[in-house]
Scaffold this motif. Structure first.
Motif, mmCIF file in Angstrom:
data_model
loop_
_atom_site.group_PDB
_atom_site.id
_atom_site.type_symbol
_atom_site.label_atom_id
_atom_site.label_comp_id
_atom_site.label_asym_id
_atom_site.label_seq_id
_atom_site.Cartn_x
_atom_site.Cartn_y
_atom_site.Cartn_z
ATOM 1 N N LEU A 1 0.828 -1.271 0.037
ATOM 2 C CA LEU A 1 0.000 0.016 0.059
ATOM 3 C C LEU A 1 0.881 1.242 0.149
ATOM 4 O O LEU A 1 1.780 1.364 0.840
ATOM 5 C CB LEU A 1 -0.972 -0.124 1.224
ATOM 6 N N GLY A 2 0.572 2.010 -0.853
ATOM 7 C CA GLY A 2 1.281 3.625 -1.081
ATOM 8 C C GLY A 2 0.678 4.670 -0.723
ATOM 9 O O GLY A 2 -0.500 4.835 -0.904
ATOM 10 N N LEU A 3 1.352 5.525 -0.050
ATOM 11 C CA LEU A 3 0.804 6.703 0.185
ATOM 12 C C LEU A 3 1.857 7.899 -0.317
ATOM 13 O O LEU A 3 3.168 7.439 -0.308
ATOM 14 C CB LEU A 3 0.711 6.974 1.697
ATOM 15 N N TRP B 1 1.400 20.906 3.494
ATOM 16 C CA TRP B 1 1.594 19.510 3.186
ATOM 17 C C TRP B 1 0.182 18.768 2.887
ATOM 18 O O TRP B 1 -0.534 19.255 3.764
ATOM 19 C CB TRP B 1 2.445 18.686 4.200
ATOM 20 N N ALA B 2 0.064 17.869 2.066
ATOM 21 C CA ALA B 2 -1.245 17.079 2.028
ATOM 22 C C ALA B 2 -0.898 15.491 1.883
ATOM 23 O O ALA B 2 0.241 15.220 1.451
ATOM 24 C CB ALA B 2 -2.159 17.400 0.849
ATOM 25 N N LEU B 3 -1.680 14.640 2.556
ATOM 26 C CA LEU B 3 -1.344 13.235 2.400
ATOM 27 C C LEU B 3 -2.492 12.555 1.296
ATOM 28 O O LEU B 3 -3.671 12.796 1.284
ATOM 29 C CB LEU B 3 -1.643 12.660 3.761
ATOM 30 N N LEU B 4 -1.868 11.800 0.466
ATOM 31 C CA LEU B 4 -2.730 11.202 -0.753
ATOM 32 C C LEU B 4 -2.366 9.570 -0.656
ATOM 33 O O LEU B 4 -1.322 9.163 -0.341
ATOM 34 C CB LEU B 4 -2.198 11.789 -2.072
ATOM 35 N N LYS C 1 -9.053 1.121 -1.985
ATOM 36 C CA LYS C 1 -8.862 1.768 -0.486
ATOM 37 C C LYS C 1 -9.058 0.458 0.493
ATOM 38 O O LYS C 1 -10.145 0.544 1.201
ATOM 39 C CB LYS C 1 -9.984 2.953 -0.036
ATOM 40 N N PRO C 2 -8.287 -0.539 0.640
ATOM 41 C CA PRO C 2 -8.539 -1.480 1.490
ATOM 42 C C PRO C 2 -8.731 -1.258 2.910
ATOM 43 O O PRO C 2 -9.140 -2.073 3.644
ATOM 44 C CB PRO C 2 -7.188 -2.612 1.228
ATOM 45 N N ILE C 3 -7.853 -0.124 3.187
ATOM 46 C CA ILE C 3 -8.058 0.262 4.643
ATOM 47 C C ILE C 3 -8.452 1.546 4.790
ATOM 48 O O ILE C 3 -8.308 2.433 3.720
ATOM 49 C CB ILE C 3 -6.415 0.114 5.290
ATOM 50 N N SER C 4 -9.036 1.951 5.729
ATOM 51 C CA SER C 4 -9.822 3.437 5.751
ATOM 52 C C SER C 4 -8.713 4.409 5.839
ATOM 53 O O SER C 4 -7.460 4.362 6.145
ATOM 54 C CB SER C 4 -10.583 3.393 7.241
ATOM 55 N N ASP C 5 -9.161 5.621 5.480
ATOM 56 C CA ASP C 5 -8.532 6.973 5.408
ATOM 57 C C ASP C 5 -7.815 7.293 6.827
ATOM 58 O O ASP C 5 -6.542 7.602 6.798
ATOM 59 C CB ASP C 5 -9.229 8.173 4.819
ATOM 60 N N SER C 6 -8.683 7.069 7.967
ATOM 61 C CA SER C 6 -8.243 7.441 9.162
ATOM 62 C C SER C 6 -7.237 6.539 9.674
ATOM 63 O O SER C 6 -6.202 6.881 10.204
ATOM 64 C CB SER C 6 -9.404 7.281 10.053
ATOM 65 N N VAL C 7 -7.164 5.116 9.292
ATOM 66 C CA VAL C 7 -6.153 4.226 9.842
ATOM 67 C C VAL C 7 -4.988 4.459 9.006
ATOM 68 O O VAL C 7 -3.889 4.639 9.787
ATOM 69 C CB VAL C 7 -6.654 2.918 9.534
ATOM 70 N N MET C 8 -4.954 4.835 7.806
ATOM 71 C CA MET C 8 -3.720 5.026 6.943
ATOM 72 C C MET C 8 -3.188 6.614 7.360
ATOM 73 O O MET C 8 -1.989 6.738 7.187
ATOM 74 C CB MET C 8 -4.168 5.282 5.365
ATOM 75 N N SER C 9 -4.121 7.423 7.567
ATOM 76 C CA SER C 9 -3.694 8.811 8.280
ATOM 77 C C SER C 9 -2.627 8.592 9.197
ATOM 78 O O SER C 9 -1.520 9.165 9.503
ATOM 79 C CB SER C 9 -4.586 9.603 8.416
ATOM 80 N N GLU C 10 -2.915 7.654 10.268
ATOM 81 C CA GLU C 10 -2.313 7.477 11.586
ATOM 82 C C GLU C 10 -1.083 6.694 11.379
ATOM 83 O O GLU C 10 -0.015 6.862 11.772
ATOM 84 C CB GLU C 10 -3.226 6.588 12.570
ATOM 85 N N ARG C 11 -1.153 5.865 10.460
ATOM 86 C CA ARG C 11 0.044 5.132 10.033
ATOM 87 C C ARG C 11 1.094 5.885 9.428
ATOM 88 O O ARG C 11 2.316 5.918 9.567
ATOM 89 C CB ARG C 11 -0.350 3.857 9.099
ATOM 90 N N ALA C 12 0.599 6.650 8.334
ATOM 91 C CA ALA C 12 1.562 7.778 7.924
ATOM 92 C C ALA C 12 2.183 8.576 8.843
ATOM 93 O O ALA C 12 3.687 8.888 8.729
ATOM 94 C CB ALA C 12 0.764 8.515 6.605
ATOM 95 N N MET C 13 1.490 9.005 9.742
ATOM 96 C CA MET C 13 1.965 10.072 10.988
ATOM 97 C C MET C 13 3.100 9.159 11.467
ATOM 98 O O MET C 13 4.155 9.700 11.880
ATOM 99 C CB MET C 13 0.805 10.496 11.769
ATOM 100 N N ASN C 14 2.870 8.009 12.127
ATOM 101 C CA ASN C 14 3.800 7.246 12.551
ATOM 102 C C ASN C 14 5.115 7.057 12.065
ATOM 103 O O ASN C 14 6.268 6.720 12.480
ATOM 104 C CB ASN C 14 3.204 5.865 13.149
ATOM 105 N N ALA C 15 4.862 6.642 10.334
ATOM 106 C CA ALA C 15 5.822 6.537 9.546
ATOM 107 C C ALA C 15 6.919 7.694 9.507
ATOM 108 O O ALA C 15 8.117 7.708 9.474
ATOM 109 C CB ALA C 15 5.596 6.085 8.465
ATOM 110 N N LEU C 16 6.445 8.834 9.426
ATOM 111 C CA LEU C 16 7.129 10.148 9.544
ATOM 112 C C LEU C 16 7.739 10.247 10.709
ATOM 113 O O LEU C 16 9.008 10.892 10.791
ATOM 114 C CB LEU C 16 6.119 11.339 9.118
#
Length: 220
Positions: A166-168, A181-184, A193-208
């Protein structure tokens, strides 16, 4: 005298009739020419209408696709600070060559523009460790700087699983009234979208957040 007047009247009537006939013939010719013109130019009008329709459809589709790709980030300011720091670290990474042919293919498919400046670490979301790849789009960033720009920046985040990935994309642009900055979603993943936007937003934040401590080859 009367005969001359009658003769003159007949001549005038004949002139009027001939003028009327000529006028009618002229109207017929004009109508025929207009019909020919409409017939000849019909494909052009159809093409113009079709082009306008296609243009509107493309614009509407592009807007819909972009809206679907966009992920709302609740903590926008924190996300921006994390992305700023992460991008500065990623563009300063040394180049590393892929260890295997599979890794080379993976980088080409998911981390284009990285110029071999990539970072990989693991994150656990409850089902075991998942490899996470991050890289800045160094190619476009350097090209933009050469042209005198500093605004456009992009960080690719790829969560690699056994069967899929999965790529962001965290993107910064100065265009518009509110640069930042925007997240896409990556385009291919935004369709399902196999995973919800809210979950991927949190994972992106943790990755950064992990980039400064896990990309140890970068300057701190």
């Amino acid at each position: 005298m009367t005969t001359d007047l009658d003769k003159q009247a007949r001549i005038e009537r004949h002139k009027t009739i001939r003028a009327g006939l000529w006028f009618a013939a002229l109207l017929i010719v004009v109508a025929v020419l207009f019909g020919v013109y409409r017939f000849v130019t019909a494909p052009v009008r159809v093409a113009q209408n079709t082009t306008q329709t296609i243009t509107r459809t493309v614009e509407e589709t592009a807007t819909a696709v972009l809206t679907r790709r966009h992920i709302e980030v609740r903590e926008g300011r924190r996300f921006g600070r994390l992305a700023d720091r992460a991008h500065a670290i990623l563009v300063a990474l040394p180049q590393t060559q892929p260890a295997t042919l599979r890794e080379r293919s993976f980088r080409l498919a998911h981390l284009r523009g990285s110029d071999s400046k990539v970072c990989q670490f693991e994150m656990d979301f409850g089902a075991g460790p998942v490899p996470v790849w991050v890289a800045a789009d160094n190619h476009d960033y350097e090209k933009n700087r050469e042209l005198g720009g500093e605004g456009e920046r992009q960080i690719r985040i790829v969560f690699q699983t056994t069967d899929n990935s999965l790529g962001l994309s965290a993107q910064y642009a100065r265009d518009g009234d509110a640069p930042g900055w925007a997240l896409l979603w990556r385009r291919r993943d935004s369709l399902t979208k196999p995973i919800s936007d809210s979950v991927m937003s949190e994972r992106a934040m943790n990755a950064l957040f992990r980039i400064p401590q896990d990309c140890s080859r970068s300057p701190q």
